[in-house]
Structure formats: structure tokens, C-alpha cells
Design a protein around this motif. Structure first.
Motif, mmCIF file in Angstrom:
data_model
loop_
_atom_site.group_PDB
_atom_site.id
_atom_site.type_symbol
_atom_site.label_atom_id
_atom_site.label_comp_id
_atom_site.label_asym_id
_atom_site.label_seq_id
_atom_site.Cartn_x
_atom_site.Cartn_y
_atom_site.Cartn_z
ATOM 1 N N THR A 114 0.825 -1.206 0.000
ATOM 2 C CA THR A 114 0.000 0.000 0.000
ATOM 3 C C THR A 114 0.857 1.254 0.000
ATOM 4 O O THR A 114 2.011 1.248 0.420
ATOM 5 C CB THR A 114 -0.942 0.009 1.211
ATOM 6 O OG1 THR A 114 -0.186 -0.159 2.414
ATOM 7 C CG2 THR A 114 -1.952 -1.122 1.105
ATOM 8 N N LEU A 115 0.273 2.320 -0.501
ATOM 9 C CA LEU A 115 0.963 3.591 -0.632
ATOM 10 C C LEU A 115 0.841 4.383 0.665
ATOM 11 O O LEU A 115 -0.245 4.861 1.016
ATOM 12 C CB LEU A 115 0.353 4.375 -1.792
ATOM 13 C CG LEU A 115 1.091 5.604 -2.287
ATOM 14 C CD1 LEU A 115 2.438 5.213 -2.877
ATOM 15 C CD2 LEU A 115 0.259 6.328 -3.334
ATOM 16 N N GLY A 116 1.936 4.483 1.390
ATOM 17 C CA GLY A 116 1.926 5.207 2.651
ATOM 18 C C GLY A 116 0.898 4.648 3.613
ATOM 19 O O GLY A 116 0.807 3.437 3.812
ATOM 20 N N THR A 117 0.096 5.520 4.174
ATOM 21 C CA THR A 117 -0.941 5.119 5.129
ATOM 22 C C THR A 117 -2.325 5.081 4.498
ATOM 23 O O THR A 117 -3.321 4.945 5.200
ATOM 24 C CB THR A 117 -0.970 6.099 6.319
ATOM 25 O OG1 THR A 117 -1.266 7.428 5.833
ATOM 26 C CG2 THR A 117 0.373 6.119 7.043
ATOM 27 N N THR A 118 -2.400 5.180 3.172
ATOM 28 C CA THR A 118 -3.699 5.334 2.517
ATOM 29 C C THR A 118 -4.467 4.027 2.356
ATOM 30 O O THR A 118 -5.684 4.052 2.191
ATOM 31 C CB THR A 118 -3.522 5.938 1.110
ATOM 32 O OG1 THR A 118 -2.762 5.013 0.301
ATOM 33 C CG2 THR A 118 -2.786 7.273 1.181
ATOM 34 N N GLY A 119 -3.768 2.897 2.331
ATOM 35 C CA GLY A 119 -4.424 1.634 2.037
ATOM 36 C C GLY A 119 -4.589 1.387 0.549
ATOM 37 O O GLY A 119 -5.151 0.362 0.134
ATOM 38 N N LEU A 120 -4.089 2.301 -0.298
ATOM 39 C CA LEU A 120 -4.208 2.158 -1.749
ATOM 40 C C LEU A 120 -3.069 1.285 -2.274
ATOM 41 O O LEU A 120 -1.901 1.637 -2.109
ATOM 42 C CB LEU A 120 -4.157 3.535 -2.417
ATOM 43 C CG LEU A 120 -4.332 3.561 -3.935
ATOM 44 C CD1 LEU A 120 -5.766 3.216 -4.301
ATOM 45 C CD2 LEU A 120 -3.940 4.931 -4.499
ATOM 46 N N PRO A 121 -3.381 0.143 -2.898
ATOM 47 C CA PRO A 121 -2.318 -0.718 -3.421
ATOM 48 C C PRO A 121 -1.528 -0.024 -4.527
ATOM 49 O O PRO A 121 -2.079 0.744 -5.314
ATOM 50 C CB PRO A 121 -3.066 -1.941 -3.959
ATOM 51 C CG PRO A 121 -4.414 -1.897 -3.318
ATOM 52 C CD PRO A 121 -4.708 -0.452 -3.097
ATOM 53 N N LEU A 122 -0.238 -0.334 -4.593
ATOM 54 C CA LEU A 122 0.607 0.251 -5.634
ATOM 55 C C LEU A 122 0.114 -0.093 -7.036
ATOM 56 O O LEU A 122 0.340 0.655 -7.979
ATOM 57 C CB LEU A 122 2.052 -0.225 -5.459
ATOM 58 C CG LEU A 122 2.896 0.506 -4.408
ATOM 59 C CD1 LEU A 122 4.252 -0.170 -4.288
ATOM 60 C CD2 LEU A 122 3.055 1.975 -4.776
ATOM 61 N N ARG A 123 -0.553 -1.237 -7.185
ATOM 62 C CA ARG A 123 -1.024 -1.611 -8.520
ATOM 63 C C ARG A 123 -2.036 -0.594 -9.052
ATOM 64 O O ARG A 123 -2.151 -0.417 -10.273
ATOM 65 C CB ARG A 123 -1.635 -3.010 -8.515
ATOM 66 C CG ARG A 123 -2.953 -3.158 -7.800
ATOM 67 C CD ARG A 123 -3.523 -4.565 -7.968
ATOM 68 N NE ARG A 123 -4.835 -4.701 -7.386
ATOM 69 C CZ ARG A 123 -5.090 -4.973 -6.112
ATOM 70 N NH1 ARG A 123 -4.071 -5.150 -5.275
ATOM 71 N NH2 ARG A 123 -6.318 -5.076 -5.664
ATOM 72 N N ALA A 124 -2.769 0.082 -8.156
ATOM 73 C CA ALA A 124 -3.725 1.094 -8.600
ATOM 74 C C ALA A 124 -3.000 2.303 -9.174
ATOM 75 O O ALA A 124 -3.424 2.883 -10.179
ATOM 76 C CB ALA A 124 -4.630 1.512 -7.441
ATOM 77 N N VAL A 125 -1.900 2.685 -8.541
ATOM 78 C CA VAL A 125 -1.108 3.809 -9.048
ATOM 79 C C VAL A 125 -0.427 3.417 -10.351
ATOM 80 O O VAL A 125 -0.333 4.212 -11.293
ATOM 81 C CB VAL A 125 -0.076 4.249 -7.998
ATOM 82 C CG1 VAL A 125 0.674 5.484 -8.476
ATOM 83 C CG2 VAL A 125 -0.743 4.542 -6.662
ATOM 84 N N HIS A 126 0.061 2.179 -10.423
ATOM 85 C CA HIS A 126 0.673 1.682 -11.651
ATOM 86 C C HIS A 126 -0.342 1.710 -12.788
ATOM 87 O O HIS A 126 -0.017 2.105 -13.925
ATOM 88 C CB HIS A 126 1.186 0.257 -11.421
ATOM 89 C CG HIS A 126 2.054 -0.252 -12.526
ATOM 90 N ND1 HIS A 126 2.310 -1.589 -12.715
ATOM 91 C CD2 HIS A 126 2.716 0.394 -13.521
ATOM 92 C CE1 HIS A 126 3.105 -1.744 -13.758
ATOM 93 N NE2 HIS A 126 3.362 -0.558 -14.269
ATOM 94 N N ALA A 127 -1.572 1.294 -12.504
ATOM 95 C CA ALA A 127 -2.627 1.326 -13.525
ATOM 96 C C ALA A 127 -2.892 2.759 -13.978
ATOM 97 O O ALA A 127 -3.041 3.028 -15.177
ATOM 98 C CB ALA A 127 -3.900 0.697 -12.977
ATOM 99 N N ALA A 128 -2.966 3.697 -13.025
ATOM 100 C CA ALA A 128 -3.216 5.094 -13.374
ATOM 101 C C ALA A 128 -2.124 5.627 -14.295
ATOM 102 O O ALA A 128 -2.400 6.319 -15.276
ATOM 103 C CB ALA A 128 -3.313 5.940 -12.112
ATOM 104 N N GLN A 129 -0.880 5.292 -14.001
ATOM 105 C CA GLN A 129 0.222 5.762 -14.841
ATOM 106 C C GLN A 129 0.186 5.087 -16.213
ATOM 107 O O GLN A 129 0.354 5.742 -17.239
ATOM 108 C CB GLN A 129 1.558 5.480 -14.160
ATOM 109 C CG GLN A 129 2.770 5.911 -14.980
ATOM 110 C CD GLN A 129 4.050 5.870 -14.185
ATOM 111 O OE1 GLN A 129 4.253 6.647 -13.261
ATOM 112 N NE2 GLN A 129 4.934 4.946 -14.522
ATOM 113 N N SER A 130 -0.058 3.787 -16.242
ATOM 114 C CA SER A 130 -0.051 3.041 -17.505
ATOM 115 C C SER A 130 -1.179 3.479 -18.433
ATOM 116 O O SER A 130 -1.044 3.414 -19.661
ATOM 117 C CB SER A 130 -0.157 1.543 -17.223
ATOM 118 O OG SER A 130 0.936 1.090 -16.448
ATOM 119 N N LEU A 131 -2.304 3.926 -17.869
ATOM 120 C CA LEU A 131 -3.452 4.339 -18.675
ATOM 121 C C LEU A 131 -3.442 5.832 -18.998
ATOM 122 O O LEU A 131 -4.380 6.348 -19.603
ATOM 123 C CB LEU A 131 -4.747 3.972 -17.950
ATOM 124 C CG LEU A 131 -5.015 2.465 -17.822
ATOM 125 C CD1 LEU A 131 -6.181 2.210 -16.885
ATOM 126 C CD2 LEU A 131 -5.288 1.847 -19.187
#
Length: 219
Positions: free
Chosen positions: A160-177
């Protein structure tokens, strides 16, 4: 067969942006489907790029207040976009994949603190990609299998990204798209029940923190 009227975008640039989004989806999955929901002069397009395990959402403004809820082929919708005319022909509906029946809620979203800026998110993705490559190269030949590499990827991208609980794969998807904006454009993270939503000026990435079994209708 039901023939639907073309969708006319309020700005031709939104047709081009939707085409770019669909092009990326088809790049990851030639048989990709998208669910379209329109109402009140707005269109939302939902897709699920393979391996990221997230929903990608692109919105656009329409000239007319069209009511629409249909699942179609992403490739056929892409073929039906006329960027110069700012319109899109909606293709025939298809049998939707299981994820198309499990969309995030429309309301009840609350801000989640702790999200890094865009530079920090890009840095986190770059570090994860670098770690994956390094660990992959360190694998002995007899362990360099698809299952072994997938296990490494799941371990890295589930962090997860910091304390947010957001998995890194979500950020990777945002960048890839193409959803992560250049510079310091605003991005934000929201939660609604078991859902998280990363919102940027170019689109959103949503996922459930408590997954449900796709193929089983939610109660």
C-alpha cells in the motif's frame, strides 16, 4: 438489434481523450469490454485492464442528456469514434464480463488523507518496477517461471501507498493508462464503504479493498 443514436461530445477533445483511453485498454486486452453509463449530459466509461485488478473510469461531457447503460466491445467503440466530429457510434451490446455488474457507488465518497503528490506516486511506481526487475534477474534459471514471476509481482504491487491503504497496482494502472497528470495537477483519494477511488483530471482508478468473487452475483 437496437440501433442507438451516436453520442455527441460537448468538446471534440473529449472524443480524442476517450479514444486514447480505449486504445490503451485494447493494448492490454484485444477482447476488452467496457460498460457505458450516461445520464444528465455525462458519460462514464468503465474498463478493467488485465493484471491490475482495478476498474478504470473515464468520463466525458455530452451535448444531449442521453440515458444509456450498456456493455460493448472496447475495440468496436474505439472504431466508432470520430474525433474530428466529436462523436461516437455505440456498437451492439455484448454479454458483459462479471466485473461489469460490480461497479463502485455513485455517492458517499469521503476524502482519504496521506496521498503523496504525483511526483511521489511516480517515484513509488518506478521503485517498484526497479525492484521487480532486480528480483527477476536474481532468480536462478530453474525458478524463472511465470508462476514465480507472478508471485513476485503480486507481493510488490499489493503493497500500500503510505498510510492510505491504496495498493501500488492502482497507481501503476493510473500511470499506464495515462491518468497521472504532468506537473502538479490535483489528484485525490476517496473511500466509500469497501471502495477506494483515485481521482485525477484524466480519469479515475477504483477498487474494492474487500474483493468479492467475480462471477457470483452480489446480494
Amino acid at each position: 438489434m437496437t440501433v442507438l443514436a451516436p453520442l455527441h461530445f460537448a468538446d471534440a477533445r473529449e472524443a480524442a481523450a476517450l479514444a486514447a483511453f480505449l486504445t490503451r485498454l485494447v493494448h492490454y486486452d484485444r477482447a476488452a469490454a467496457v460498460r457505458l453509463q450516461a445520464g444528465g449530459g455525462a458519460l462514464a466509461v468503465f474498463g478493467r485492464p488485465p493484471s491490475f485488478e482495478v476498474l478504470a473510469i473515464r468520463t466525458a461531457r455530452l451535448v444531449d442528456a442521453v440515458d444509456l447503460d450498456v456493455t460493448v466491445s472496447a475495440g468496436e467503440l474505439l472504431d466508432g469514434i470520430e474525433e474530428s466530429a466529436g462523436k461516437a457510434v455505440v456498437p451492439d451490446s455484448v454479454t458483459g464480463p462479471p466485473w461489469a455488474g460490480v461497479l463502485p457507488p455513485r455517492g458517499g465518497w469521503e476524502p482519504v488523507p496521506g496521498l503523496p503528490d504525483v511526483a511521489g506516486m511516480r517515484g513509488a511506481v518506478a521503485a517498484a518496477v526497479g525492484e521487480f526487475r532486480a528480483r527477476d534477474e536474481e532468480l536462478p534459471e530453474e525458478r524463472r517461471t511465470r508462476n514465480e514471476r507472478d508471485a513476485i509481482g503480486r507481493e510488490i504491487w499489493s503493497r500500500t501507498l503510505g498510510t492510505t491503504g491504496l495498493p501500488l497496482r492502482a497507481v501503476h494502472a493510473a500511470q499506464s493508462l495515462g491518468f497521472l497528470p504532468p506537473g502538479e495537477a490535483p489528484v485525490a483519494l476517496f473511500a466509500s464503504g469497501p471502495w477506494l477511488r483515485l481521482r485525477t483530471p484524466y480519469g479515475s482508478i477504483a477498487l474494492r479493498t474487500v474483493p468479492i468473487a467475480l462471477g457470483v452475483a452480489p446480494r
